[in-house]
Design a protein around this motif. Sequence first.
Motif, PDB file in Angstrom:
ATOM      1  N   MET A   1     -31.460  -8.679  12.637  1.00 62.32           N
ATOM      2  CA  MET A   1     -31.875  -7.934  11.464  1.00 62.32           C
ATOM      3  C   MET A   1     -33.375  -8.162  11.259  1.00 62.32           C
ATOM      4  N   ALA A   2     -34.097  -7.128  10.944  1.00 61.47           N
ATOM      5  CA  ALA A   2     -35.536  -7.234  10.740  1.00 61.47           C
ATOM      6  C   ALA A   2     -35.835  -8.026   9.474  1.00 61.47           C
ATOM      7  N   GLU A   3     -37.043  -8.618   9.429  1.00 65.31           N
ATOM      8  CA  GLU A   3     -37.419  -9.468   8.294  1.00 65.31           C
ATOM      9  C   GLU A   3     -37.396  -8.728   6.974  1.00 65.31           C
ATOM     10  N   ASP A   4     -37.706  -7.426   6.983  1.00 65.83           N
ATOM     11  CA  ASP A   4     -37.794  -6.705   5.721  1.00 65.83           C
ATOM     12  C   ASP A   4     -36.489  -6.015   5.333  1.00 65.83           C
ATOM     13  N   GLN A   5     -35.447  -6.204   6.117  1.00 65.76           N
ATOM     14  CA  GLN A   5     -34.155  -5.621   5.779  1.00 65.76           C
ATOM     15  C   GLN A   5     -33.351  -6.608   4.954  1.00 65.76           C
ATOM     16  N   ASP A  10     -22.566  -9.159   1.364  1.00 69.08           N
ATOM     17  CA  ASP A  10     -22.638 -10.608   1.184  1.00 69.08           C
ATOM     18  C   ASP A  10     -21.311 -11.211   1.639  1.00 69.08           C
ATOM     19  N   ARG A  11     -21.240 -11.584   2.911  1.00 66.85           N
ATOM     20  CA  ARG A  11     -20.016 -12.155   3.474  1.00 66.85           C
ATOM     21  C   ARG A  11     -20.186 -13.664   3.594  1.00 66.85           C
ATOM     22  N   PRO A  12     -19.126 -14.427   3.407  1.00 67.11           N
ATOM     23  CA  PRO A  12     -19.233 -15.886   3.529  1.00 67.11           C
ATOM     24  C   PRO A  12     -19.484 -16.343   4.958  1.00 67.11           C
ATOM     25  N   ASP A  13     -19.271 -15.466   5.939  1.00 70.23           N
ATOM     26  CA  ASP A  13     -19.450 -15.857   7.336  1.00 70.23           C
ATOM     27  C   ASP A  13     -20.740 -15.313   7.942  1.00 70.23           C
ATOM     28  N   GLN A  14     -21.659 -14.858   7.102  1.00 66.21           N
ATOM     29  CA  GLN A  14     -22.916 -14.339   7.619  1.00 66.21           C
ATOM     30  C   GLN A  14     -23.719 -15.433   8.300  1.00 66.21           C
ATOM     31  N   LEU A  16     -27.488 -16.934   9.641  1.00 67.69           N
ATOM     32  CA  LEU A  16     -28.865 -16.885   9.160  1.00 67.69           C
ATOM     33  C   LEU A  16     -29.605 -15.715   9.795  1.00 67.69           C
ATOM     34  N   GLY A  17     -29.279 -15.421  11.035  1.00 70.53           N
ATOM     35  CA  GLY A  17     -29.900 -14.275  11.691  1.00 70.53           C
ATOM     36  C   GLY A  17     -29.560 -12.967  11.012  1.00 70.53           C
ATOM     37  N   GLU A  18     -28.333 -12.847  10.521  1.00 72.86           N
ATOM     38  CA  GLU A  18     -27.931 -11.628   9.817  1.00 72.86           C
ATOM     39  C   GLU A  18     -28.612 -11.538   8.445  1.00 72.86           C
ATOM     40  N   ILE A  19     -28.711 -12.684   7.768  1.00 73.88           N
ATOM     41  CA  ILE A  19     -29.375 -12.697   6.462  1.00 73.88           C
ATOM     42  C   ILE A  19     -30.868 -12.476   6.645  1.00 73.88           C
ATOM     43  N   PHE A  24     -33.455 -15.261   2.723  1.00 74.13           N
ATOM     44  CA  PHE A  24     -32.752 -16.534   2.562  1.00 74.13           C
ATOM     45  C   PHE A  24     -33.535 -17.360   1.548  1.00 74.13           C
ATOM     46  N   ALA A  25     -33.018 -17.407   0.306  1.00 72.78           N
ATOM     47  CA  ALA A  25     -33.742 -18.016  -0.818  1.00 72.78           C
ATOM     48  C   ALA A  25     -34.211 -19.444  -0.546  1.00 72.78           C
TER      49      ALA A  25
END
Length: 161
Positions: A1-5, A10-14, A16-19, A24-25
């Motif tokens: 996933m691109a940085e600006d996407q 919001d899945r519990p199994d996402q 970090l690459g998908e988020i 990622f706060a």
Amino acid sequence: MAEDQSPEEDRPDQTLGEIGLWHFAPYLMNRIMGRYNANLQGSVRAQSLTTAKMRTLAVLAVVPGLTINELSVYAVTEQSTMSRTLEAMEKSGLIRREARASDARVREIYLTDAGRAEFDAVWPTMYARYQELFTGIDDAERAAFVGTLQKMLKNVRLHDL
């Protein structure tokens, strides 16, 4: 996933690459505070204040009479670092320790007049760096952001029990 996407759901199994780091706060908060602290440290270098000393001065200016454990939490500093910091500050005459009236075994920490003067000297720089964080952010956005941070802090504290 691109940085600006942003993540589509919001899945519990996402992963970090998908988020993505830019959504990622914890990453964003650490990155912001790392830069804020570095900028602030550079600005106060002439006053020979470490980040731990600066935080200690600031916290005690607002919440006097804390114990070392409480001060470590408020100043976001390891207790061992806080202990060394307080020893140096006491030798420099910036703080004093007093026995708690209800329990003489407990030591409360207070700024001395010299410590208050040191904080008063560094505060304008701290405030200027703080204001820079909110450049281009209106009062309503700032209030909503701070409110969200307060809720997040409460959520984190729930796990400290």
